[in-house]
Design a protein around this motif. Structure first.
Motif, PDB file in Angstrom:
ATOM      1  N   GLN A  87       0.641   4.005  -2.662  1.00 33.98           N
ATOM      2  CA  GLN A  87       0.539   5.532  -2.335  1.00 33.98           C
ATOM      3  C   GLN A  87       1.358   6.364  -2.915  1.00 33.98           C
ATOM      4  O   GLN A  87       1.133   7.670  -3.455  1.00 33.98           O
ATOM      5  CB  GLN A  87       0.304   5.579  -0.750  1.00 33.98           C
ATOM      6  CG  GLN A  87      -0.724   5.229  -0.076  1.00 33.98           C
ATOM      7  CD  GLN A  87      -0.992   4.910   1.116  1.00 33.98           C
ATOM      8  OE1 GLN A  87       0.167   5.642   1.816  1.00 33.98           O
ATOM      9  NE2 GLN A  87      -1.760   4.775   2.052  1.00 33.98           N
ATOM     10  N   GLU A 127       0.718  -1.107  -0.079  1.00 32.21           N
ATOM     11  CA  GLU A 127       0.114   0.021  -0.075  1.00 32.21           C
ATOM     12  C   GLU A 127       0.678   1.477  -0.156  1.00 32.21           C
ATOM     13  O   GLU A 127       0.475   2.350  -0.474  1.00 32.21           O
ATOM     14  CB  GLU A 127      -1.006   0.000   1.174  1.00 32.21           C
ATOM     15  CG  GLU A 127      -2.192  -1.235   1.172  1.00 32.21           C
ATOM     16  CD  GLU A 127      -2.786  -1.094   2.613  1.00 32.21           C
ATOM     17  OE1 GLU A 127      -2.430  -0.264   3.342  1.00 32.21           O
ATOM     18  OE2 GLU A 127      -3.887  -1.963   2.569  1.00 32.21           O
ATOM     19  N   ARG A 161       1.285   9.650  -5.944  1.00 36.73           N
ATOM     20  CA  ARG A 161       1.441  11.027  -5.603  1.00 36.73           C
ATOM     21  C   ARG A 161       1.369  11.595  -6.913  1.00 36.73           C
ATOM     22  O   ARG A 161       1.736  11.182  -7.972  1.00 36.73           O
ATOM     23  CB  ARG A 161       2.680  11.277  -4.999  1.00 36.73           C
ATOM     24  CG  ARG A 161       2.430  10.799  -3.503  1.00 36.73           C
ATOM     25  CD  ARG A 161       3.747  11.205  -2.726  1.00 36.73           C
ATOM     26  NE  ARG A 161       4.821  12.166  -3.230  1.00 36.73           N
ATOM     27  CZ  ARG A 161       6.040  12.353  -2.978  1.00 36.73           C
ATOM     28  NH1 ARG A 161       6.530  11.367  -1.832  1.00 36.73           N
ATOM     29  NH2 ARG A 161       6.590  13.291  -3.541  1.00 36.73           N
TER      30      ARG A 161
END
Length: 129
Positions: free
Chosen positions: A46, A42, A50
């Protein structure tokens, strides 16, 4: 004299029973009651989601769906290694910014030493000596 000894003994006995507080830095995790744990996969997802990273990957013609597939196919060890590298990366630093900052610092330093009369590097300065 007798009163001062009595006063001193009372103050010392009170200070022995007083609790001592130790000032320490409080971490962010200690300030929050619940800790949010994110799996390494995860964390990698993530990071790739971005805006700035997605823009750079888009410039390299990398498909976001391919990234998701690759991250999903990673082993936990591989994902944790990448997540560890993400955590250890410096935040917001770039080589160009550091180089420009160093050049400006050296320029200002040489101008100041020229003005003080220690060096004569630039012709547009006059020494105070």
């Amino acid at each position: 004299m007798r009163i001062s000894k009595l006063f001193l003994s009372v103050i010392l006995s009170i200070s022995l029973f007083a609790q001592t507080s130790w000032a320490q830095m409080a971490s962010t995790e200690a300030l929050f009651e619940h800790r949010v744990t994110v799996s390494p996969k995860e964390k990698v997802m993530q990071f790739t989601a971005r805006e700035d990273v997605a823009k750079m990957l888009g410039q390299m013609d990398v498909d976001p769906k391919m990234i998701e597939e690759r991250v999903a196919s990673m082993t936990d060890e591989e994902a944790s290694q990448i997540a560890q590298k993400i955590d250890s990366m410096p935040a917001g630093s770039s080589a160009a910014g550091s180089l420009i900052g160093a050049v400006v610092f050296i320029f200002v330093l040489l101008v100041i030493t020229d003005i003080l009369g220690f060096t004569k590097v630039f012709g547009f300065t006059r020494s105070v000596r």
